[in-house]
Design a protein around this motif. Structure first.
Motif, PDB file in Angstrom:
ATOM      1  N   SER A 160      -4.661   9.908   4.171  1.00  0.00           N
ATOM      2  CA  SER A 160      -4.015   8.793   3.454  1.00  0.00           C
ATOM      3  C   SER A 160      -3.886   9.104   1.971  1.00  0.00           C
ATOM      4  O   SER A 160      -2.828   8.899   1.359  1.00  0.00           O
ATOM      5  CB  SER A 160      -4.821   7.505   3.655  1.00  0.00           C
ATOM      6  OG  SER A 160      -4.745   7.046   4.976  1.00  0.00           O
ATOM      7  N   LEU A 189      -0.499   9.618  -0.283  1.00  0.00           N
ATOM      8  CA  LEU A 189      -0.308   8.773  -1.463  1.00  0.00           C
ATOM      9  C   LEU A 189      -0.045   9.610  -2.708  1.00  0.00           C
ATOM     10  O   LEU A 189       0.921   9.373  -3.454  1.00  0.00           O
ATOM     11  CB  LEU A 189      -1.544   7.898  -1.655  1.00  0.00           C
ATOM     12  CG  LEU A 189      -1.638   7.083  -2.948  1.00  0.00           C
ATOM     13  CD1 LEU A 189      -0.560   6.017  -2.982  1.00  0.00           C
ATOM     14  CD2 LEU A 189      -3.019   6.444  -3.082  1.00  0.00           C
ATOM     15  N   ILE A 211       7.341   6.550   0.409  1.00  0.00           N
ATOM     16  CA  ILE A 211       6.663   6.310  -0.864  1.00  0.00           C
ATOM     17  C   ILE A 211       7.547   6.749  -2.030  1.00  0.00           C
ATOM     18  O   ILE A 211       7.690   6.028  -3.025  1.00  0.00           O
ATOM     19  CB  ILE A 211       5.312   7.044  -0.896  1.00  0.00           C
ATOM     20  CG1 ILE A 211       4.352   6.429   0.137  1.00  0.00           C
ATOM     21  CG2 ILE A 211       4.688   6.977  -2.290  1.00  0.00           C
ATOM     22  CD1 ILE A 211       3.057   7.199   0.312  1.00  0.00           C
ATOM     23  N   ALA A 225       3.054   2.540  -4.551  1.00  0.00           N
ATOM     24  CA  ALA A 225       2.687   3.677  -3.696  1.00  0.00           C
ATOM     25  C   ALA A 225       1.577   3.294  -2.725  1.00  0.00           C
ATOM     26  O   ALA A 225       1.613   3.660  -1.540  1.00  0.00           O
ATOM     27  CB  ALA A 225       2.251   4.857  -4.564  1.00  0.00           C
ATOM     28  N   LEU A 226       0.583   2.561  -3.213  1.00  0.00           N
ATOM     29  CA  LEU A 226      -0.524   2.151  -2.348  1.00  0.00           C
ATOM     30  C   LEU A 226      -0.037   1.216  -1.246  1.00  0.00           C
ATOM     31  O   LEU A 226      -0.420   1.354  -0.078  1.00  0.00           O
ATOM     32  CB  LEU A 226      -1.610   1.471  -3.188  1.00  0.00           C
ATOM     33  CG  LEU A 226      -2.907   1.106  -2.462  1.00  0.00           C
ATOM     34  CD1 LEU A 226      -3.567   2.340  -1.872  1.00  0.00           C
ATOM     35  CD2 LEU A 226      -3.865   0.390  -3.404  1.00  0.00           C
ATOM     36  N   MET A 261       2.006   3.220   1.297  1.00  0.00           N
ATOM     37  CA  MET A 261       1.128   4.062   2.105  1.00  0.00           C
ATOM     38  C   MET A 261       0.541   3.254   3.254  1.00  0.00           C
ATOM     39  O   MET A 261       0.532   3.687   4.415  1.00  0.00           O
ATOM     40  CB  MET A 261       0.007   4.630   1.238  1.00  0.00           C
ATOM     41  CG  MET A 261      -0.981   5.511   1.988  1.00  0.00           C
ATOM     42  SD  MET A 261      -2.585   5.648   1.153  1.00  0.00           S
ATOM     43  CE  MET A 261      -3.362   4.085   1.616  1.00  0.00           C
TER      44      MET A 261
END
Length: 256
Positions: A59, A63, A125, A186-187, A190
């Protein structure tokens, strides 16, 4: 402000919330709100076991890869568009149209085009994170004082030197603002990509625990995502203070 005082401000509200949470769970029984001790037990047993390598690291790699590509593409393309007026006029309507498309709606399209793999998640992303960086770069480049640009031409600086020593440094405060916006995006992307199109990752297991009604395990995934978000923010602020040391100094002088 002393380091101790800063730490107190930083941890004050979280500690108060933790105390309130502990009191609540000790006096009331709510199946959907686990006790802090139980949650922490699940947190360490789940995420700091073999799942750290099989799920957490993949992950984080997706990211950081997506965010890194977004920064490179956003700054490079944004600097060119902001510096060359006719390119900006040509592409601005297209960029505004693409930026308005919700990123999550592209998941089915990317699944068909790329498949269920890391490339699909990184592409999603990048598609979302590149716009705040690109548009802030364009805004920063176009806001540079024309007198400074004309002076740079008069003293004989090449286009590359003007970009390196004048344009990018002057636009860097707005570029950093765009990067900061992209951190949260982005988080989120993800997690969303892992929830709907993945067999591993923090998002996949968090939604999996929710479907299995494993409440403490689900909350442990949420806690981990919150810690990752805070860590990214702290690291970014550390870099920002060093990259924009000259800018922070100017702001302090203005406030004095």
């Amino acid at each position: 402000m002393t380091l101790l005082k800063k730490t107190g401000y930083f941890l004050g509200i979280p500690l108060l919330l933790l105390a309130a949470w502990t009191v609540y769970t000790s006096t009331a029984t709510n199946f959907f709100i686990p006790e802090p001790a139980k949650l922490m037990d699940r947190f360490f047993k789940i995420w700091f076991s073999e799942r750290f390598v099989s799920d957490v690291l993949p992950s984080l790699s997706r990211l950081l890869a997506g965010l890194g590509l977004s920064i490179v593409i956003g700054i490079a393309v944004g600097a060119v568009i902001g510096y060359v007026r006719w390119i900006r006029w040509l592409f601005e309507p297209l960029f505004e149209f693409i930026r308005a498309i919700p990123s999550t709606i592209l998941i089915p399209v990317l699944l068909l085009l790329i498949g269920i793999n890391d490339s699909m998640k990184i592409t999603l992303i990048v598609f979302s994170c590149v716009w705040p960086i690109l548009l802030n770069t364009v805004a920063g480049v176009t806001s540079i004082d024309e007198v400074l640009q004309n002076t740079a031409k008069v003293i004989g600086l090449t286009k590359f030197d003007r970009m390196r020593y004048l344009v990018l440094p002057a636009a860097s405060p707005q570029i950093m603002a765009g990067i900061r916006q992209s951190l949260a995006v982005a988080l989120i992307l993800m997690v969303v990509s892992e929830m709907f199109a993945s067999t591993d990752g923090i998002g996949h297991w968090t939604i999996n625990f929710q479907n299995r009604v494993a409440i403490a395990e689900m909350w442990s995934g949420i806690l981990l995502l919150g810690i990752i978000g805070v860590t990214l923010s702290v690291v970014f602020q550390w870099f920002q203070k060093r990259i924009l040391a000259w800018y922070e100094g100017l702001k302090e002088k203005e406030n004095d």
